[in-house]
Design a protein around this motif. Structure first.
Motif, PDB file in Angstrom:
ATOM      1  N   MET A  90       0.842  -1.185   0.000  1.00 46.25           N
ATOM      2  CA  MET A  90       0.000   0.000   0.000  1.00 46.25           C
ATOM      3  C   MET A  90       0.881   1.239   0.000  1.00 46.25           C
ATOM      4  SD  MET A  90      -2.606   1.301   2.980  1.00 46.25           S
ATOM      5  CE  MET A  90      -3.590  -0.190   2.875  1.00 46.25           C
ATOM      6  N   ALA A  91       0.430   2.285  -0.711  1.00 46.42           N
ATOM      7  CA  ALA A  91       1.171   3.537  -0.751  1.00 46.42           C
ATOM      8  C   ALA A  91       0.225   4.699  -0.506  1.00 46.42           C
ATOM      9  CB  ALA A  91       1.872   3.708  -2.094  1.00 46.42           C
ATOM     10  N   ILE A  92       0.740   5.726   0.167  1.00 45.56           N
ATOM     11  CA  ILE A  92       0.010   6.981   0.344  1.00 45.56           C
ATOM     12  C   ILE A  92       0.822   8.079  -0.312  1.00 45.56           C
ATOM     13  CG2 ILE A  92      -0.910   8.673   1.953  1.00 45.56           C
ATOM     14  CD1 ILE A  92      -1.256   6.463   4.015  1.00 45.56           C
ATOM     15  N   LEU A  93       0.315   8.638  -1.411  1.00 45.35           N
ATOM     16  CA  LEU A  93       0.939   9.799  -2.034  1.00 45.35           C
ATOM     17  C   LEU A  93       0.385  11.035  -1.351  1.00 45.35           C
ATOM     18  CD1 LEU A  93       1.333   7.541  -4.267  1.00 45.35           C
ATOM     19  CD2 LEU A  93       1.474   9.448  -5.874  1.00 45.35           C
ATOM     20  N   PHE A 141       4.041   2.285  -7.864  1.00 49.72           N
ATOM     21  CA  PHE A 141       2.791   1.846  -8.468  1.00 49.72           C
ATOM     22  C   PHE A 141       2.807   0.383  -8.909  1.00 49.72           C
ATOM     23  CE2 PHE A 141       3.497   6.391  -9.521  1.00 49.72           C
ATOM     24  CZ  PHE A 141       2.599   6.913  -8.607  1.00 49.72           C
ATOM     25  N   THR A 142       3.979  -0.181  -9.133  1.00 53.31           N
ATOM     26  CA  THR A 142       4.046  -1.570  -9.587  1.00 53.31           C
ATOM     27  C   THR A 142       4.099  -2.563  -8.429  1.00 53.31           C
ATOM     28  OG1 THR A 142       6.466  -1.442  -9.744  1.00 53.31           O
ATOM     29  CG2 THR A 142       5.196  -0.931 -11.732  1.00 53.31           C
ATOM     30  N   GLU A 143       4.525  -2.101  -7.248  1.00 53.08           N
ATOM     31  CA  GLU A 143       4.688  -3.013  -6.115  1.00 53.08           C
ATOM     32  C   GLU A 143       3.588  -2.869  -5.067  1.00 53.08           C
ATOM     33  OE1 GLU A 143       8.573  -2.439  -4.520  1.00 53.08           O
ATOM     34  OE2 GLU A 143       9.600  -3.116  -6.348  1.00 53.08           O
ATOM     35  N   ASN A 144       2.573  -2.056  -5.339  1.00 49.33           N
ATOM     36  CA  ASN A 144       1.479  -1.862  -4.382  1.00 49.33           C
ATOM     37  C   ASN A 144       0.151  -2.178  -5.052  1.00 49.33           C
ATOM     38  OD1 ASN A 144       2.816  -0.605  -1.888  1.00 49.33           O
ATOM     39  ND2 ASN A 144       3.591   0.720  -3.528  1.00 49.33           N
ATOM     40  N   ASP A 145      -0.761  -2.791  -4.292  1.00 51.87           N
ATOM     41  CA  ASP A 145      -2.070  -3.109  -4.858  1.00 51.87           C
ATOM     42  C   ASP A 145      -3.131  -2.075  -4.494  1.00 51.87           C
ATOM     43  OD1 ASP A 145      -2.371  -3.705  -2.200  1.00 51.87           O
ATOM     44  OD2 ASP A 145      -2.666  -5.849  -2.481  1.00 51.87           O
ATOM     45  N   LEU A 146      -2.745  -1.095  -3.663  1.00 47.59           N
ATOM     46  CA  LEU A 146      -3.662  -0.029  -3.296  1.00 47.59           C
ATOM     47  C   LEU A 146      -2.874   1.262  -3.121  1.00 47.59           C
ATOM     48  CD1 LEU A 146      -6.531   0.860  -2.450  1.00 47.59           C
ATOM     49  CD2 LEU A 146      -5.962   0.155  -0.112  1.00 47.59           C
ATOM     50  N   VAL A 147      -3.318   2.325  -3.794  1.00 46.01           N
ATOM     51  CA  VAL A 147      -2.638   3.621  -3.723  1.00 46.01           C
ATOM     52  C   VAL A 147      -3.648   4.695  -3.364  1.00 46.01           C
ATOM     53  CG1 VAL A 147      -1.359   5.381  -5.001  1.00 46.01           C
ATOM     54  CG2 VAL A 147      -0.881   2.957  -5.406  1.00 46.01           C
ATOM     55  N   LEU A 195       3.679  -0.354   4.139  1.00 46.18           N
ATOM     56  CA  LEU A 195       3.145   0.964   3.797  1.00 46.18           C
ATOM     57  C   LEU A 195       4.271   1.852   3.289  1.00 46.18           C
ATOM     58  CD1 LEU A 195       0.774   2.987   3.780  1.00 46.18           C
ATOM     59  CD2 LEU A 195       1.477   3.655   6.091  1.00 46.18           C
ATOM     60  N   THR A 196       4.084   2.386   2.083  1.00 43.09           N
ATOM     61  CA  THR A 196       5.048   3.315   1.496  1.00 43.09           C
ATOM     62  C   THR A 196       4.455   4.716   1.529  1.00 43.09           C
ATOM     63  OG1 THR A 196       5.857   1.581   0.005  1.00 43.09           O
ATOM     64  CG2 THR A 196       6.393   3.862  -0.558  1.00 43.09           C
ATOM     65  N   LEU A 197       5.188   5.639   2.146  1.00 40.06           N
ATOM     66  CA  LEU A 197       4.754   7.029   2.224  1.00 40.06           C
ATOM     67  C   LEU A 197       5.594   7.864   1.275  1.00 40.06           C
ATOM     68  CD1 LEU A 197       4.495   7.344   6.118  1.00 40.06           C
ATOM     69  CD2 LEU A 197       2.631   6.922   4.513  1.00 40.06           C
ATOM     70  N   GLY A 211      -0.769   0.699 -13.779  1.00 35.64           N
ATOM     71  CA  GLY A 211      -0.338  -0.440 -12.985  1.00 35.64           C
ATOM     72  C   GLY A 211      -1.511  -1.235 -12.457  1.00 35.64           C
ATOM     73  N   PRO A 212      -1.242  -2.192 -11.560  1.00 42.06           N
ATOM     74  CA  PRO A 212      -2.283  -3.100 -11.061  1.00 42.06           C
ATOM     75  C   PRO A 212      -3.074  -2.559  -9.879  1.00 42.06           C
ATOM     76  CG  PRO A 212      -0.166  -3.748 -10.176  1.00 42.06           C
ATOM     77  CD  PRO A 212       0.102  -2.579 -11.095  1.00 42.06           C
ATOM     78  N   ALA A 213      -2.669  -1.428  -9.320  1.00 39.65           N
ATOM     79  CA  ALA A 213      -3.248  -0.962  -8.053  1.00 39.65           C
ATOM     80  C   ALA A 213      -4.628  -0.349  -8.225  1.00 39.65           C
ATOM     81  CB  ALA A 213      -2.314   0.048  -7.391  1.00 39.65           C
ATOM     82  N   ALA A 214      -5.464  -0.530  -7.198  1.00 43.87           N
ATOM     83  CA  ALA A 214      -6.690   0.253  -7.076  1.00 43.87           C
ATOM     84  C   ALA A 214      -6.301   1.632  -6.561  1.00 43.87           C
ATOM     85  CB  ALA A 214      -7.657  -0.423  -6.114  1.00 43.87           C
TER      86      ALA A 214
END
Length: 327
Positions: free
Chosen positions: A1-4, A58-64, A28-30, A84-87
């Motif tokens: 998961m990532a939070i931009l 974007f390629t290593e997270n399934d939710l952004v 979690l990636t911030l 990418g694959p993320a929602a």
């Protein structure tokens, strides 16, 4: 998961809600812009640093989550994320111009058009839009709703940390009879109430108003046609306040209006209770309404004082969407 926008007010609130809801997060990636790089924070008791946006975001997270306070950061990076694959869950309203993106409030799904199961780009509505949609949907269920007029009082936290700092600095400097900063609002916000910002402001209140209207229209076009809306800038740090005038087709008891509004995520105050203020809703997930007052001259009309914690309601709605996606 990532939070931009991980260093933004929305990003920080989102991180807190994810922790409180015990949302399952493997990693979690911030990430944020260059000004925030290297800032130290934590998640679930572990240290976390704000990083730069990279292809693997974007390629290593399934939710952004896009949680920046301004839409420009989202617009700059969402095409790469969409490939990418993320929602994607947008808290910045930038995807409102993307027809495939779904404006969603999960606790209202049964009353609004449900999103297609294949959709994976979602928009969290403006906090005032969430509150107004909730009021409109529940009043419409009585079968007697004619029209709604709403004045929305915007807090400076909707303009991010810069808005908070500018209101604080304006307050201090005005009390000292000194010149005050105008970089965010290009106007005096402290000890004031504004129908519009200055010409050089970063955002314009008319744009906020348009965002709220469009998000309500995307969710409930027929209900949007019954709404008249005005957004005003209030000299408060946090929480949206709404003064909502409701006209019904025929007279109702106040208790019937209260019963129609009361339910999931809505707390209705009784006649003997003090109206809610911004400080009363800090950290609350719900929409606080009332007391419901009948207009003194028109028996089929009512006044609804409504208050919500803007950052909390936005973050909680974003996590609600994520929870529905996670099953």
């Amino acid at each position: 998961m990532a939070i931009l926008g991980g260093a933004s007010l929305k990003g920080k609130e989102l991180k807190e809600v994810l922790e409180e809801r015990l949302f399952p997060v493997k990693k979690l990636t911030l990430v944020d812009d260059d000004e925030a790089l290297g800032q130290l924070t934590d998640f679930e008791g572990e240290p976390a640093f704000i990083q730069r946006v990279a292809p693997e975001t974007f390629t290593e997270n399934d939710l952004v989550f896009f949680a920046s306070m301004a839409g420009a950061f989202t617009r700059a990076h969402w095409p790469q994320a969409a490939a990418g694959p993320a929602a994607l869950i947008d808290l910045s309203h930038a995807l409102l111009d993307v027809p495939e993106a779904v404006v969603r409030v999960p606790f209202l799904d049964e009353h609004l058009q449900p999103p297609a199961s294949a959709r994976r780009w979602f928009i969290v509505p403006h906090p005032a839009a969430i509150a107004l949609l909730t009021l409109l949907v529940r009043l419409q269920a009585t079968g007697r709703l004619r029209q709604v007029v709403a004045n929305v009082f915007e807090p400076v936290s909707e303009r991010g940390a810069g808005g908070l700092e500018e209101l604080q600095e304006q307050t201090v400097r005005l009390l000292s009879f000194k010149e005050f900063p105008r970089a965010v609002f290009d106007a005096q916000v402290a000890f004031n109430l504004l129908p519009r910002y200055g010409a050089e402001s970063r955002v314009h209140l008319e744009e906020v108003e348009d965002t709220i209207r469009r998000e309500i229209e995307r969710c409930a076009p027929a209900l949007a046609d019954r709404l008249a809306l005005r957004v005003l800038q209030a000299p408060v740090f946090h929480a949206h306040c709404l003064s909502v005038f409701v006209e019904m087709e025929s007279s109702l008891e106040v208790s019937a209006v209260e019963a129609a509004l009361r339910g999931e995520r809505v707390a209705v105050l009784g006649a003997g209770e003090a109206p809610a203020a911004p400080v009363d809703v800090a950290g609350r997930d719900d929409i606080v309404v009332g007391p419901v007052l009948r207009d003194q001259k028109r028996p089929a009309t009512f006044w609804l004082w409504t208050v919500v914690d803007n950052l909390r309601l936005t973050a909680r709605t974003a996590v609600d969407i994520a929870e529905t996606l996670a099953g």
